[in-house]
Design a protein around this motif. Structure first.
Motif, PDB file in Angstrom:
ATOM      1  N   ILE A 148       0.866  -1.180   0.000  1.00 10.92           N
ATOM      2  CA  ILE A 148       0.000   0.000   0.000  1.00 10.92           C
ATOM      3  C   ILE A 148       0.901   1.229   0.000  1.00 10.92           C
ATOM      4  CG2 ILE A 148      -1.777   1.235   1.303  1.00 10.92           C
ATOM      5  CD1 ILE A 148      -2.493  -1.542   2.573  1.00 10.92           C
ATOM      6  N   TYR A 149       0.721   2.129  -0.976  1.00  6.13           N
ATOM      7  CA  TYR A 149       1.683   3.219  -1.124  1.00  6.13           C
ATOM      8  C   TYR A 149       0.997   4.527  -1.530  1.00  6.13           C
ATOM      9  CZ  TYR A 149       1.134   2.662  -6.165  1.00  6.13           C
ATOM     10  OH  TYR A 149       0.606   2.608  -7.435  1.00  6.13           O
ATOM     11  N   CYS A 150       1.697   5.645  -1.294  1.00  5.17           N
ATOM     12  CA  CYS A 150       1.192   6.970  -1.632  1.00  5.17           C
ATOM     13  C   CYS A 150       1.554   7.306  -3.079  1.00  5.17           C
ATOM     14  CB  CYS A 150       1.760   8.021  -0.691  1.00  5.17           C
ATOM     15  SG  CYS A 150       1.134   9.673  -1.049  1.00  5.17           S
ATOM     16  N   LEU A 151       0.529   7.413  -3.905  1.00  6.75           N
ATOM     17  CA  LEU A 151       0.720   7.714  -5.320  1.00  6.75           C
ATOM     18  C   LEU A 151       1.204   9.152  -5.533  1.00  6.75           C
ATOM     19  CD1 LEU A 151       0.249   6.519  -8.197  1.00  6.75           C
ATOM     20  CD2 LEU A 151      -2.056   7.476  -8.103  1.00  6.75           C
TER      21      LEU A 151
ATOM     22  N   THR B 148      -0.071  -4.220  -5.608  1.00  6.18           N
ATOM     23  CA  THR B 148       0.110  -2.816  -5.232  1.00  6.18           C
ATOM     24  C   THR B 148      -1.236  -2.097  -5.162  1.00  6.18           C
ATOM     25  OG1 THR B 148       0.478  -2.188  -7.544  1.00  6.18           O
ATOM     26  CG2 THR B 148       2.421  -2.693  -6.222  1.00  6.18           C
ATOM     27  N   ILE B 149      -1.433  -1.338  -4.083  1.00  2.00           N
ATOM     28  CA  ILE B 149      -2.676  -0.583  -3.885  1.00  2.00           C
ATOM     29  C   ILE B 149      -2.310   0.855  -3.536  1.00  2.00           C
ATOM     30  CG2 ILE B 149      -4.867  -0.450  -2.652  1.00  2.00           C
ATOM     31  CD1 ILE B 149      -4.489  -3.364  -1.843  1.00  2.00           C
ATOM     32  N   PRO B 150      -2.630   1.828  -4.410  1.00  2.00           N
ATOM     33  CA  PRO B 150      -2.254   3.212  -4.158  1.00  2.00           C
ATOM     34  C   PRO B 150      -3.304   3.973  -3.345  1.00  2.00           C
ATOM     35  CG  PRO B 150      -3.207   3.034  -6.335  1.00  2.00           C
ATOM     36  CD  PRO B 150      -3.252   1.651  -5.734  1.00  2.00           C
ATOM     37  N   PHE B 151      -2.873   5.081  -2.746  1.00  2.70           N
ATOM     38  CA  PHE B 151      -3.828   6.048  -2.204  1.00  2.70           C
ATOM     39  C   PHE B 151      -3.369   7.444  -2.621  1.00  2.70           C
ATOM     40  CE2 PHE B 151      -0.845   4.915   1.196  1.00  2.70           C
ATOM     41  CZ  PHE B 151      -0.390   6.143   1.654  1.00  2.70           C
ATOM     42  N   THR B 152      -4.333   8.344  -2.842  1.00  2.10           N
ATOM     43  CA  THR B 152      -4.028   9.663  -3.383  1.00  2.10           C
ATOM     44  C   THR B 152      -5.091  10.662  -2.965  1.00  2.10           C
ATOM     45  OG1 THR B 152      -3.823  10.962  -5.432  1.00  2.10           O
ATOM     46  CG2 THR B 152      -5.184   8.987  -5.542  1.00  2.10           C
TER      47      THR B 152
END
Length: 463
Positions: free
Chosen positions: A229-232, A250-254
């Motif tokens: 889980i990562y910051c886009l 991979t799962i983004p957050f923005t």
């Protein structure tokens, strides 16, 4: 000093040979590793070049773990089968140079703990800022949902101690880059990378790419069955992922753009967490944690909950009921109409930027400490916009003065917390905020950031 303690290896591994485990550093991480090593049949010896806290010495004595303080016995250390290194010991130290020269295998405490908790689900959280808040919030989600979970690592007790004394099904662990530097097989089922901004560069040859690579070690052993889980919105993270392969899901957050795929995003003043065709939707005004940076932290924690099949109602409930941590944007008191906020855990410039960004009232800022090569120009515009005075607190305040004196009407030097709080109180008026957000390490005037935060709260109560 414990010169009378003798080191008598007796434990054996499956081949019948002695497994001698030396722990370098007797802080919480080292003591946790010692307890776990002892429990698992290693012959353990703890060595600390400084003074060991009395409670830790007592704990080792009760558990018959030999130790020394104020010195390092080279013959014992270099005769180890394996060394667990405290994250605080730099590779450049004489101690580590000798260990590397002798080629003794070195691991971190989280690597040791992982060996004996592989059957559990591990949710590991790293990043330059927001780790503690996100770890605590993720733990809150798991506990609210009734999961058998524990919070460990850099927050609370060490991961190794948790494994040794109270094993659980789900470990929510805050992890630093220093701990990741000495892993070999550590593999979290869920890894969260919140952001990467310049920090601790003195430990990475002042090369940002080395620090970035260290943070990404959290995903190095993951497979397609795991989640990253990562910051886009973070350019360092994006650039690295464009060049290197991540093997997990991979799962983004923005907060910058709507997401067509799974992940976390903001739309119509709502947090949207899309995963497994059952979105979690929460109004940003209902979130317990305020400020733009906490939108990221809330999304990361919510996504972690969704990966472990926690019901959306429980995630929503947790995101709106969470209480923030001590020393992290912690409201202390209002004195004559002036609010006092304790953000002692802000040990780098980016943390301070986030703190100032969330402020809506005029700010008198208390900052300073041990400078880690900080670039204060990054906050100059925000200081100009929001800060009516800076109270410097530290042995060397010149870098702060050079960078920020032109951006604020008043700048004062102090050498104690009591003086800093009193000077800030003089500069502030009714309706202002006095914010302790140092952007520096605490080791010049305080034991650690907790001690710094506690002294701030005491000084405020004495006003």
């Amino acid at each position: 000093m414990n010169k009378n303690i003798q080191y008598h290896p007796t434990a054996a591994d499956s081949t019948g040979s002695t497994k001698r485990l030396v722990i370098l550093g007797a802080g919480e991480s080292g003591i946790g590793a010692a307890l776990l090593g002892k429990q698992q049949g290693y012959e353990v010896f703890v060595s600390d070049g400084g003074v060991i806290k009395d409670n830790y010495k007592q704990e080792m004595a009760v558990n018959h773990i030999p130790f020394e303080e104020g010195q390092h016995s080279w013959d014992v250390i270099l005769g180890a089968d394996e060394i667990v290194k405290s994250p605080g010991i730099p590779e450049k130290s004489e101690l580590m140079k000798k260990v590397r020269e002798k080629q003794v295998p070195v691991i971190s405490e989280i690597e040791l703990a992982y060996r004996f908790s592989k059957d559990a689900k591990i949710i590991a959280i790293t990043g330059s800022n927001g780790k503690s808040t996100t770890t605590a919030l993720t733990y809150h989600i798991f506990k609210t949902a009734g999961y058998n979970a524990a919070m460990a690592g850099n927050i609370g007790i060490s991961y190794a101690r948790q494994v040794a004394t109270a094993p659980v099904e789900y470990y929510i662990i805050e992890i630093s880059s220093f701990q990741l530097d000495d892993i070999t097989t550590f593999r979290p089922h869920v890894a969260i990378l919140l952001n990467i901004t310049p920090d601790h560069l003195d430990r990475y040859d002042y090369k940002m790419e080395n620090y970035v690579a260290s943070k990404f070690r959290i995903a190095m052993n993951q497979t397609k069955d795991d989640y990253f889980i990562y910051c886009l919105d973070d350019p360092e993270i994006r650039n690295y992922m464009n060049e290197k392969t991540i093997y997990s899901t991979t799962i983004p957050f923005t907060i910058m753009e709507p997401l067509k795929k799974e992940g976390g995003s903001i739309a119509n003043d709502q947090v949207n967490i899309k995963l497994n065709d059952d979105p979690v939707i929460v109004s940003i005004y209902d979130l317990a944690l305020k400020g733009k940076h906490n939108l990221y932290n809330s999304m990361a924690a919510g996504i972690a909950g969704k990966t472990m099949d926690i019901r959306k109602e429980k995630i929503r409930e947790s995101l709106t009921s969470f209480k923030s941590l001590e020393h992290r944007m912690e409201y202390v008191a209002t004195v004559r109409g002036i609010d006092f906020i304790n953000d002692s855990k802000a040990t780098n410039v980016n943390s301070l930027w986030f703190a100032l960004e969330s402020m809506e009232q005029p700010v008198v800022l208390i900052m300073g400490g041990v400078d880690k090569g900080n670039d204060y120009s990054a906050i100059k515009d925000l200081v100009q916009e929001k800060v009516k005075g800076i109270v410097c607190m530290g042995v060397d305040n010149k870098p702060i003065q050079d960078a920020l004196s032109s951006a604020t009407p008043a700048m004062v030097n102090t050498s104690s917390m009591k003086d800093a709080v009193q000077e800030a109180f003089k500069l502030a008026a009714k309706g202002d905020v006095v914010l302790l957000s140092p952007a520096c390490a605490s080791f010049d005037l305080f034991k650690n950031y907790e001690d710094r935060g506690k002294q701030f709260k005491e000084a405020v109560r004495e006003l």
